[in-house]
Write a protein that holds these residues in place. Structure first.
Motif, PDB file in Angstrom:
ATOM      1  N   THR A 161      75.592  76.847  38.897  1.00 61.53           N
ATOM      2  CA  THR A 161      76.697  76.989  39.470  1.00 61.53           C
ATOM      3  C   THR A 161      77.784  75.922  39.663  1.00 61.53           C
ATOM      4  OG1 THR A 161      75.865  76.794  41.491  1.00 61.53           O
ATOM      5  CG2 THR A 161      75.844  78.816  40.650  1.00 61.53           C
ATOM      6  N   GLY A 162      77.020  74.826  39.577  1.00 55.59           N
ATOM      7  CA  GLY A 162      77.800  73.197  39.825  1.00 55.59           C
ATOM      8  C   GLY A 162      78.391  73.117  41.009  1.00 55.59           C
ATOM      9  N   ARG A 163      77.502  73.826  42.159  1.00 57.42           N
ATOM     10  CA  ARG A 163      78.203  73.763  43.360  1.00 57.42           C
ATOM     11  C   ARG A 163      77.075  72.775  44.157  1.00 57.42           C
ATOM     12  NH1 ARG A 163      82.765  75.397  44.628  1.00 57.42           N
ATOM     13  NH2 ARG A 163      83.380  77.222  43.350  1.00 57.42           N
ATOM     14  N   GLU A 164      77.137  71.331  43.694  1.00 58.54           N
ATOM     15  CA  GLU A 164      76.271  70.330  44.125  1.00 58.54           C
ATOM     16  C   GLU A 164      76.324  70.387  45.758  1.00 58.54           C
ATOM     17  OE1 GLU A 164      78.471  69.319  42.131  1.00 58.54           O
ATOM     18  OE2 GLU A 164      77.393  69.068  40.107  1.00 58.54           O
ATOM     19  N   LEU A 165      77.276  70.240  46.242  1.00 56.64           N
ATOM     20  CA  LEU A 165      77.710  69.832  47.798  1.00 56.64           C
ATOM     21  C   LEU A 165      76.888  71.029  48.509  1.00 56.64           C
ATOM     22  CD1 LEU A 165      78.955  67.862  49.727  1.00 56.64           C
ATOM     23  CD2 LEU A 165      80.977  69.328  49.660  1.00 56.64           C
ATOM     24  N   GLU A 166      77.175  72.234  48.157  1.00 56.38           N
ATOM     25  CA  GLU A 166      76.940  73.333  49.070  1.00 56.38           C
ATOM     26  C   GLU A 166      75.488  73.341  48.771  1.00 56.38           C
ATOM     27  OE1 GLU A 166      79.177  73.491  46.795  1.00 56.38           O
ATOM     28  OE2 GLU A 166      80.962  74.552  47.418  1.00 56.38           O
ATOM     29  N   CYS A 167      74.805  73.396  47.639  1.00 56.44           N
ATOM     30  CA  CYS A 167      73.534  73.380  47.479  1.00 56.44           C
ATOM     31  C   CYS A 167      72.563  72.412  48.134  1.00 56.44           C
ATOM     32  CB  CYS A 167      73.022  73.474  45.777  1.00 56.44           C
ATOM     33  SG  CYS A 167      73.604  75.051  45.041  1.00 56.44           S
ATOM     34  N   VAL A 168      73.073  71.352  48.101  1.00 51.98           N
ATOM     35  CA  VAL A 168      72.275  70.170  48.638  1.00 51.98           C
ATOM     36  C   VAL A 168      72.400  70.069  50.106  1.00 51.98           C
ATOM     37  CG1 VAL A 168      71.960  67.521  48.783  1.00 51.98           C
ATOM     38  CG2 VAL A 168      72.534  68.642  46.529  1.00 51.98           C
ATOM     39  N   LEU A 169      73.409  70.266  50.821  1.00 53.65           N
ATOM     40  CA  LEU A 169      73.608  70.788  51.962  1.00 53.65           C
ATOM     41  C   LEU A 169      72.638  71.696  52.759  1.00 53.65           C
ATOM     42  CD1 LEU A 169      77.258  69.737  52.877  1.00 53.65           C
ATOM     43  CD2 LEU A 169      75.295  68.570  53.125  1.00 53.65           C
ATOM     44  N   LEU A 170      72.775  72.960  51.918  1.00 53.77           N
ATOM     45  CA  LEU A 170      72.078  74.062  52.370  1.00 53.77           C
ATOM     46  C   LEU A 170      70.489  73.680  52.302  1.00 53.77           C
ATOM     47  CD1 LEU A 170      73.122  77.508  51.038  1.00 53.77           C
ATOM     48  CD2 LEU A 170      72.368  76.930  53.437  1.00 53.77           C
ATOM     49  N   LEU A 171      70.156  73.214  51.078  1.00 56.17           N
ATOM     50  CA  LEU A 171      68.584  72.698  50.917  1.00 56.17           C
ATOM     51  C   LEU A 171      68.227  71.859  52.155  1.00 56.17           C
ATOM     52  CD1 LEU A 171      66.292  72.858  48.914  1.00 56.17           C
ATOM     53  CD2 LEU A 171      67.490  70.908  47.987  1.00 56.17           C
ATOM     54  N   MET A 172      69.023  70.714  52.444  1.00 57.56           N
ATOM     55  CA  MET A 172      68.659  69.886  53.555  1.00 57.56           C
ATOM     56  C   MET A 172      68.564  70.756  54.865  1.00 57.56           C
ATOM     57  SD  MET A 172      71.041  66.532  53.121  1.00 57.56           S
ATOM     58  CE  MET A 172      70.404  65.120  52.263  1.00 57.56           C
ATOM     59  N   ALA A 173      69.569  71.566  55.060  1.00 58.26           N
ATOM     60  CA  ALA A 173      69.723  72.360  56.122  1.00 58.26           C
ATOM     61  C   ALA A 173      68.272  73.236  56.506  1.00 58.26           C
ATOM     62  CB  ALA A 173      70.601  73.333  56.225  1.00 58.26           C
ATOM     63  N   VAL A 174      67.753  73.642  55.180  1.00 54.60           N
ATOM     64  CA  VAL A 174      66.593  74.781  55.396  1.00 54.60           C
ATOM     65  C   VAL A 174      65.231  73.724  55.514  1.00 54.60           C
ATOM     66  CG1 VAL A 174      64.712  75.710  54.024  1.00 54.60           C
ATOM     67  CG2 VAL A 174      67.170  76.294  53.653  1.00 54.60           C
ATOM     68  N   TYR A 175      65.301  72.629  55.074  1.00 54.93           N
ATOM     69  CA  TYR A 175      64.204  71.415  55.392  1.00 54.93           C
ATOM     70  C   TYR A 175      64.044  71.188  56.684  1.00 54.93           C
ATOM     71  CZ  TYR A 175      61.975  71.234  50.599  1.00 54.93           C
ATOM     72  OH  TYR A 175      61.448  71.835  49.487  1.00 54.93           O
ATOM     73  N   LEU A 176      65.451  70.811  57.186  1.00 52.43           N
ATOM     74  CA  LEU A 176      65.680  70.412  58.580  1.00 52.43           C
ATOM     75  C   LEU A 176      65.062  71.592  59.584  1.00 52.43           C
ATOM     76  CD1 LEU A 176      66.777  67.806  59.502  1.00 52.43           C
ATOM     77  CD2 LEU A 176      68.928  68.826  59.774  1.00 52.43           C
ATOM     78  N   ILE A 177      65.564  72.619  59.274  1.00 57.35           N
ATOM     79  CA  ILE A 177      65.079  73.763  60.049  1.00 57.35           C
ATOM     80  C   ILE A 177      63.682  73.887  60.256  1.00 57.35           C
ATOM     81  CG2 ILE A 177      64.906  76.208  60.351  1.00 57.35           C
ATOM     82  CD1 ILE A 177      68.129  76.120  59.474  1.00 57.35           C
ATOM     83  N   ILE A 178      62.940  73.723  59.007  1.00 57.21           N
ATOM     84  CA  ILE A 178      61.527  73.808  59.160  1.00 57.21           C
ATOM     85  C   ILE A 178      60.713  72.743  59.772  1.00 57.21           C
ATOM     86  CG2 ILE A 178      59.524  73.904  57.698  1.00 57.21           C
ATOM     87  CD1 ILE A 178      60.986  74.847  55.256  1.00 57.21           C
ATOM     88  N   SER A 179      61.589  71.419  59.781  1.00 63.40           N
ATOM     89  CA  SER A 179      60.844  70.195  60.177  1.00 63.40           C
ATOM     90  C   SER A 179      60.943  70.296  61.796  1.00 63.40           C
ATOM     91  CB  SER A 179      61.561  68.905  59.728  1.00 63.40           C
ATOM     92  OG  SER A 179      61.318  68.872  58.414  1.00 63.40           O
ATOM     93  N   LEU A 180      62.484  70.730  62.175  1.00 62.39           N
ATOM     94  CA  LEU A 180      62.572  70.676  63.411  1.00 62.39           C
ATOM     95  C   LEU A 180      61.677  71.783  64.230  1.00 62.39           C
ATOM     96  CD1 LEU A 180      66.337  69.815  63.638  1.00 62.39           C
ATOM     97  CD2 LEU A 180      64.483  68.369  64.239  1.00 62.39           C
ATOM     98  N   SER A 181      61.560  72.920  63.708  1.00 64.82           N
ATOM     99  CA  SER A 181      60.592  73.886  64.470  1.00 64.82           C
ATOM    100  C   SER A 181      59.363  73.211  64.619  1.00 64.82           C
ATOM    101  CB  SER A 181      60.836  75.263  63.767  1.00 64.82           C
ATOM    102  OG  SER A 181      61.015  75.421  62.538  1.00 64.82           O
ATOM    103  N   ILE A 182      58.741  72.797  63.299  1.00 63.15           N
ATOM    104  CA  ILE A 182      57.440  72.133  63.672  1.00 63.15           C
ATOM    105  C   ILE A 182      57.369  71.082  64.575  1.00 63.15           C
ATOM    106  CG2 ILE A 182      55.395  71.054  62.443  1.00 63.15           C
ATOM    107  CD1 ILE A 182      56.176  72.523  60.031  1.00 63.15           C
TER     108      ILE A 182
END
Lengths: 415, 435
Positions: free
Chosen positions: A378-399
């Motif tokens: 899709t060439g949507r680097e900004l959206e994908c990387v930010l979402l990816l970070m958000a997903v990992y952040l949610i996992i980490s913060l909940s742990i």
């Protein structure tokens, strides 16, 4: 005669903002906030300008477009016609799968190695030391590609199994096949969210199994409570282990029998194995490498935790007349766990984050789907990387949220 | 009455302990066969070791060092041992070890990398072995941050000198203004002077000096960097730069100032919550988007920035642990001496907190150093990326274990010696608190 007068009122001067400790902290904070906001504004402004010149806007519309790529190892049903959102969801589940599997194996291996490293047996202790040092001092990425090469290069091709009785577990260079759980009188599935991208099925057999299991555990707890009560009243503890085992095991056995439970083995059909649970090499390599790597760290934590409990505790418990099993469970473990669990959880967190290295062996986790193929298509680097970070952040913060709750519960009460 | 009691006047010879408790036999009884379970464990372990060694030793030693391709290796093995399996083809290491170490760095310039490594060790010596190394080396340590990039990337010598001059100017202004108008204003003036020098004047000065006196060495592009050298470079830069940032972040997190604290906590938790690989994606894809239009700095620098931020967050947590471990009396003692915040930090708190956190700092460093291999995923040719590239060559297509073994040994040597160093340091510094 004395007169009381107020001390002369100091008038506010601008220099007090810096030199008066009452105002200085406020000054510093305002300056810091302004600096922070300026920096953020600068970054956002740059981003907007750059995106404009590229002719892009920030949009997540690509999520509803068909992904067009395949994911071979998955828990949910997925075709290449499905949307990018579904691909990301499948990837997320893959991340969680490998994380959970890895944490379990790493804990088992790590605890075993950590305890054996303290063994009085010289050669066993030395072997474990070598294991820990080798795994800790070599990058995890190297372990992942190495194990991947190991499972795909040094295992036999499926065609070598022609005419051979393969048994329950088949290891080939196209992956490992485990028996799958089959039910001849299956209760069927429960479907959620219809045909949308978030659809998923839950097996009713599994639900039934869990209900019976937890029911059994509940009854077993009741039996333990009543045994405790008897012990409190009379000082004699009735033997309950067979009762507790029976209330858990018998209903489960009955349920499995009623559902017609049997194992399905993989069979060679044509050039490949069919049936069974297929673990692809990528999953296997990632799982093994991550768990062996993390186990080396966990082993050190366990060793440190056990060494941290002074010998006086054990001796004092012995002086109270406790048996060695009870010394372990009532005195040593509760104290050792307080030392062990926080770093252990942060290692689980590291394992989960390291699972993003799946991209190196082509396991389609969230980094491989959302941060890999979806981003490239899709060439949507900004959206994908930010979402990816958000997903990992949610996992980490909940742990780490769970860890904070635990820490505050076991914290020693100090003055 | 006769005295029949007998008192021995000379000492008896000491008796030998029983033969089964001393020497090798005693040791074995004690440590290997003390019980049935232990004996079984010992035998299983010995069998395991024997099994592994019986596979590993022939693989390592019955090998070929001179072959120039995998096919040649296999021919040699079939001729000598009758089988192609179980023998290492070290020819690939022999053939490509320079590439694995230096990447695509021009081979007539390898001396610059080697010199940089020597300088690194010399610059680190006064920091790492403070009482053994001569104090004069500290000047080298100060010059190192400017010398290192110049040696590796090459180009005009005036760039680094002018950048270094900025620090000198800032310091000079600070000293002059302190006498006239208090520390805080002097600090601001010093920083402002340095910034003005870098932003406005340095470009003109560099080009002027270059046209007058062009001294320089051959420039090397970033994309030629690779191999183990890249891992070392990234590791040193990330740790060196992240240590001061980490200290500031840790202090910010401990501070009473709510907003400062919130910013620091937010930064630390964000960085620690995401995998390094996503930060490397930012470095390779997004960092240019965040910068002013037209900025285009090279990938190695971008990776360095992200790795520095990454390790700064971990460093901050390690140092915060050190700060938290200090008894409250130290803070109160510093206050009662009338020291202000920065004096207390510099003279009382930080020396002790850093000392406590040394094992954590070293293990963070080991972690970062190992994590530099991740750059192969965003397409840089570090050792793992190069091993894939070597395998793509037809001569070495299909070779795995020799390359992996070589890389693993490289990392093991560096990381293991660092962890030993940290133990040495712990022992050396643990003078006051031992009970």
């Amino acid at each position: 005669m004395t007169t009381l007068t107020d001390p002369p009122k100091e008038s506010f001067r601008l220099s007090m903002l810096i030199y008066d400790t009452r105002y200085r902290s406020a000054t510093i904070q305002v300056v810091a906030l302004m600096g922070f906001m300026l920096a953020a504004a600068w970054l956002i402004d740059n981003t907007i300008t750059n995106l404009e010149s590229l002719g892009k806007t920030i949009t997540f519309g690509f999520f509803t477009e068909p992904a067009g790529y395949d994911i071979n190892q998955r828990l949910l049903d997925y075709q290449s016609r499905d949307t990018h959102l579904r691909a990301a969801l499948v990837g997320l589940l893959n991340t969680l799968t490998v994380a959970v599997l890895g944490c379990i194996t790493a804990t088992v291996v790590g605890v075993l190695v950590g305890v054996l490293r303290l063994s009085k047996n010289w050669i066993v202790a030395k072997i474990m030391t070598v294991y820990v040092e080798i795994f800790r001092n070599v990058p995890v990425l190297l372990w992942i590609v190495l194990v991947f090469a190991l499972v795909s290069e040094s295992t036999p091709h499926p065609k070598t199994f022609k005419g051979v009785d393969t048994g329950a577990v088949v290891v080939t260079n196209r992956g490992t096949y485990l028996p799958e759980f089959l039910f001849s009188n299956s209760l069927g599935d429960l479907s959620f969210f219809g045909a949308s991208s978030l659809r998923f099925n839950v097996s009713l057999d599994l639900i039934a199994f869990l209900v019976v299991l937890f029911g059994g555990l509940f009854v077993s707890r009741k039996i333990k409570r009543s045994a405790d009560a008897v012990q409190e009243a009379t000082g004699i503890r009735p033997a309950t282990w067979w009762k507790r085992l029976a209330v858990i095991a018998l209903p489960i056995a009955a349920l499995l029998y009623a559902l017609g439970f049997h194992l399905g083995y993989a069979e060679l059909k044509g050039f490949n194995f069919k049936g069974g649970t297929h673990l692809r090499n990528s999953l296997l390599a990632l799982w093994l490498a991550l768990s062996l790597y993390t186990a080396a760290f966990i082993a050190e934590i366990v060793r440190g935790g056990i060494l941290a409990i002074s010998h006086g505790q054990t001796e004092a418990a012995g002086a109270l007349g406790l048996r060695s099993g009870r010394i372990m469970s009532l005195v040593v473990l509760p104290q050792a766990l307080r030392v062990i669990i926080p770093p252990m959880i942060s290692n689980y967190l590291n394992l989960t984050k390291n699972s993003s290295l799946a991209i190196a062996v082509g396991y389609m986790d969230i980094t491989g789907t959302l941060g890999g193929i979806t981003m490239n298509q899709t060439g949507r680097e900004l959206e994908c990387v930010l979402l990816l970070m958000a997903v990992y952040l949610i996992i980490s913060l909940s742990i780490s949220g769970v860890m904070n709750v635990y820490n505050s519960r076991v914290k020693l009460v100090e003055r | 009455m006769s005295d029949t009691s007998f008192v021995r006047t000379e000492m008896l010879e000491q008796k030998e302990p029983p033969a089964s408790t001393i020497g090798i036999i005693g040791w074995m009884r004690e440590n290997l066969f003390s019980s049935v379970v232990n004996s079984i464990l010992t035998i299983i372990s010995l069998l395991l070791v024997a099994y592994i060694l019986s596979g590993l030793l022939p693989w390592i030693f019955q090998s070929s060092w001179n072959a120039t391709s995998l096919t040649e290796c296999r021919e040699i093995f079939t001729a000598t041992y009758g089988t192609t399996h179980g023998h290492a083809c070290w020819g690939v290491v022999n053939d490509r070890w320079l590439q694995l170490l230096y990447g695509f760095y021009p081979d007539h310039l390898y001396w610059r990398v080697n010199l940089t490594l020597v300088l690194t060790l010399a610059a680190l010596a006064p920091v790492l072995f403070s009482e053994k190394a001569p104090r004069q080396l500290l000047y080298l340590t100060m010059a190192y941050p400017f010398l290192m990039p110049w040696l590796l990337w090459g180009g005009s010598i005036w760039g680094p000198i002018v950048v270094a001059l900025g620090f000198v100017i800032g310091y000079f202004v600070y000293r002059v203004v302190t006498e006239a108008a208090g520390e805080l204003i002097a600090l601001i003036a010093g920083v402002a002077a340095a910034l003005i020098w870098w932003m406005v004047l340095s470009g003109v000065v560099v080009s002027g000096l270059d046209s007058v006196l062009p001294i320089g060495i051959e420039a090397v592009e970033s994309r030629k960097f690779g191999g183990f050298m890249l891992a070392v470079l990234l590791g040193i830069v990330a740790i060196g730069v992240s240590l001061p940032i980490g200290i500031v972040l840790a202090l910010g997190r401990q501070s009473d100032l709510l907003i400062v604290k919130a910013i620091c906590v937010g930064f630390i938790e964000f960085i620690r919550g995401v995998p390094l690989i996503t930060l490397l994606f930012v470095a390779s894809l997004l960092l240019n988007v965040f910068m002013p239009p037209g900025t285009n700095f090279d990938i190695i620098l971008r990776v360095m920035i992200m790795m520095t931020l990454f390790s700064a967050a971990y460093m901050a947590e390690v140092i915060r642990g050190g700060l938290a471990a200090l008894p409250k009396g130290q803070y109160e003692g510093a206050d009662s001496l009338g020291l202000n915040y920065w004096q207390a930090q510099r003279l009382i708190i930080m020396p002790q907190a850093l000392k406590i956190s040394i094992p954590g700092i070293v293990s963070t460093f080991i972690g970062i150093f190992k994590d530099t291999t991740l750059v192969s995923i965003i397409g840089l040719f570090d050792v793992i990326g190069l091993s894939t590239a070597i395998r793509a060559d037809t001569a070495w297509n299909g070779i795995y274990w020799e390359l992996f073994a070589f890389i693993a040994v490289l990392f093991f040597i560096v990381c293991f010696s660092m962890s030993r160093y940290s133990m040495y340091l712990e022992r050396k510094l643990q003078t006051g608190h031992k009970r």
